[in-house]
Scaffold this active site. Sequence first.
Site, PDB file in Angstrom:
ATOM      1  N   SER A  86       0.847  -1.191   0.000  1.00  0.00           N
ATOM      2  CA  SER A  86       0.000   0.000   0.000  1.00  0.00           C
ATOM      3  C   SER A  86       0.885   1.244   0.000  1.00  0.00           C
ATOM      4  CB  SER A  86      -0.909   0.019   1.222  1.00  0.00           C
ATOM      5  OG  SER A  86      -0.170   0.308   2.405  1.00  0.00           O
TER       6      SER A  86
ATOM      7  N   LYS B  43      -0.031  -0.668  15.403  1.00  0.00           N
ATOM      8  CA  LYS B  43      -1.399  -1.039  15.758  1.00  0.00           C
ATOM      9  C   LYS B  43      -1.873  -2.261  14.972  1.00  0.00           C
ATOM     10  CE  LYS B  43      -3.802   2.270  12.713  1.00  0.00           C
ATOM     11  NZ  LYS B  43      -4.551   1.326  11.877  1.00  0.00           N
ATOM     12  N   ASP B  44      -1.137  -2.656  13.912  1.00  0.00           N
ATOM     13  CA  ASP B  44      -1.487  -3.851  13.142  1.00  0.00           C
ATOM     14  C   ASP B  44      -0.745  -5.099  13.618  1.00  0.00           C
ATOM     15  OD1 ASP B  44      -3.182  -2.395  11.473  1.00  0.00           O
ATOM     16  OD2 ASP B  44      -1.575  -1.926  10.063  1.00  0.00           O
TER      17      ASP B  44
ATOM     18  N   THR C 262     -15.928   2.887   9.258  1.00  0.00           N
ATOM     19  CA  THR C 262     -14.708   2.533   9.982  1.00  0.00           C
ATOM     20  C   THR C 262     -14.539   1.025   9.956  1.00  0.00           C
ATOM     21  OG1 THR C 262     -13.533   2.547  12.105  1.00  0.00           O
ATOM     22  CG2 THR C 262     -15.931   2.498  12.206  1.00  0.00           C
TER      23      THR C 262
ATOM     24  N   SER D  48     -12.755  -0.449  12.345  1.00  0.00           N
ATOM     25  CA  SER D  48     -12.245  -0.712  13.693  1.00  0.00           C
ATOM     26  C   SER D  48     -13.383  -0.905  14.687  1.00  0.00           C
ATOM     27  CB  SER D  48     -11.375   0.472  14.119  1.00  0.00           C
ATOM     28  OG  SER D  48     -11.212   0.533  15.517  1.00  0.00           O
TER      29      SER D  48
ATOM     30  N   ARG E 188     -13.198   2.033  17.170  1.00  0.00           N
ATOM     31  CA  ARG E 188     -13.851   3.263  16.725  1.00  0.00           C
ATOM     32  C   ARG E 188     -15.369   3.097  16.731  1.00  0.00           C
ATOM     33  NH1 ARG E 188      -9.503   3.655  12.017  1.00  0.00           N
ATOM     34  NH2 ARG E 188      -7.885   4.881  13.062  1.00  0.00           N
TER      35      ARG E 188
ATOM     36  N   ARG F 140     -13.315  -1.152   4.584  1.00  0.00           N
ATOM     37  CA  ARG F 140     -12.033  -1.839   4.420  1.00  0.00           C
ATOM     38  C   ARG F 140     -11.300  -1.276   3.218  1.00  0.00           C
ATOM     39  NH1 ARG F 140     -10.882  -6.790   5.811  1.00  0.00           N
ATOM     40  NH2 ARG F 140      -8.808  -6.026   5.320  1.00  0.00           N
TER      41      ARG F 140
ATOM     42  N   ASN G 213      -7.131   0.005   1.583  1.00  0.00           N
ATOM     43  CA  ASN G 213      -6.056   0.907   1.975  1.00  0.00           C
ATOM     44  C   ASN G 213      -6.584   2.335   2.059  1.00  0.00           C
ATOM     45  OD1 ASN G 213      -5.956   2.075  -0.668  1.00  0.00           O
ATOM     46  ND2 ASN G 213      -4.665   0.383  -1.365  1.00  0.00           N
TER      47      ASN G 213
ATOM     48  N   ARG H  86     -10.288   3.845   0.859  1.00  0.00           N
ATOM     49  CA  ARG H  86     -11.277   4.351   1.820  1.00  0.00           C
ATOM     50  C   ARG H  86     -11.707   5.771   1.461  1.00  0.00           C
ATOM     51  NH1 ARG H  86      -9.313   1.939   7.715  1.00  0.00           N
ATOM     52  NH2 ARG H  86      -8.528  -0.027   6.903  1.00  0.00           N
TER      53      ARG H  86
ATOM     54  N   CYS I 162      -6.477 -10.941  19.028  1.00  0.00           N
ATOM     55  CA  CYS I 162      -7.653 -10.987  18.175  1.00  0.00           C
ATOM     56  C   CYS I 162      -8.288  -9.597  18.250  1.00  0.00           C
ATOM     57  CB  CYS I 162      -8.620 -12.084  18.625  1.00  0.00           C
ATOM     58  SG  CYS I 162      -9.135 -11.945  20.329  1.00  0.00           S
TER      59      CYS I 162
END
Length: 311
Positions: A17, A85-86, A129, A131, A134, A151, A153, A157, A244
Amino acid sequence: MTLATPLPPLVIATRESRLALWQAEHVKALLQAQGHQVQLLGMTTKGDQILDRTLSKVGGKGLFVKELEVALEEGSAHIAVHSLKDVPMDMPDGFALACVMEREDPRDAFVSPRYADLDALPQGAVVGTSSLRRQVLLQALRPDLKIEPLRGNLDTRLRKLDEGQYDAIVLAAAGLKRLGMTDRIRSIFEPTAMLPAAGQGALGIEIRTDRQDLAQALAPLVHLPTWLRVAAERAVSRGMGGSCSVPLAAHAVLDAGLMRLDAAWGDPEGILPLVQVQQTAPVSTLEQAEALGTDVARRLQAGGAKVCSNA
């Protein structure tokens, strides 16, 4: 500046990306300034390929890093650059987080072609979002909004927003700033309103544990204050089963050796109330940071937060 002893040419494994490539190029330039030869190995991960379902339904955060770890295991790459965060909270055997770099803005950004901020959205507006965090925080702020999955990149979005599929979307401010797209940000959510994800805005570099030469080469890129903050945040997530997808937020601030750690857990079904915890402690080592995060995770659970069932 004393340059490091050059290693054989280094290969960075990266997602393809635009944002991931920016991050990898950033690390490449810093390592080249240390005297190393560096090239990139672009890869497509399963997380990039599966775009019709939310991450929580197809395997969570690890979908963005597994293929990069295979490249490290096989020796086709030597280091992998990740958005922290990933990255799952527990690394697989044989792998380690060798470097955490200085953090960009950890906050969330409100992006909309028509509305200035969340309060300006009309009742029932559609917000996109990907998330769970969020989602639950937006629902706590504006229960009337319709939260829809988003969803793809960053460019994908934004395209979906511009096509009118959403009234607004929420993205990490760091990605927009790194790609020179600050003009797309209509407003920034302060952590008091929308607590960030653990590690948001920070870059981590992964290596195999048997490559201590690489750890030494990466040492000049380490930003210890950021590492301490994200270590505390990730310890909260680890304590809540955060490898998860968990509707969890954690954000640490470090000032003169004192760390304040805020965390929140929300129920994606909207039945249980939002659980919030704040705790302060002296922190100067990774062990102290992780101990603080572990304590906060226990307090979240004591307040009614549920540990991920897949932990």
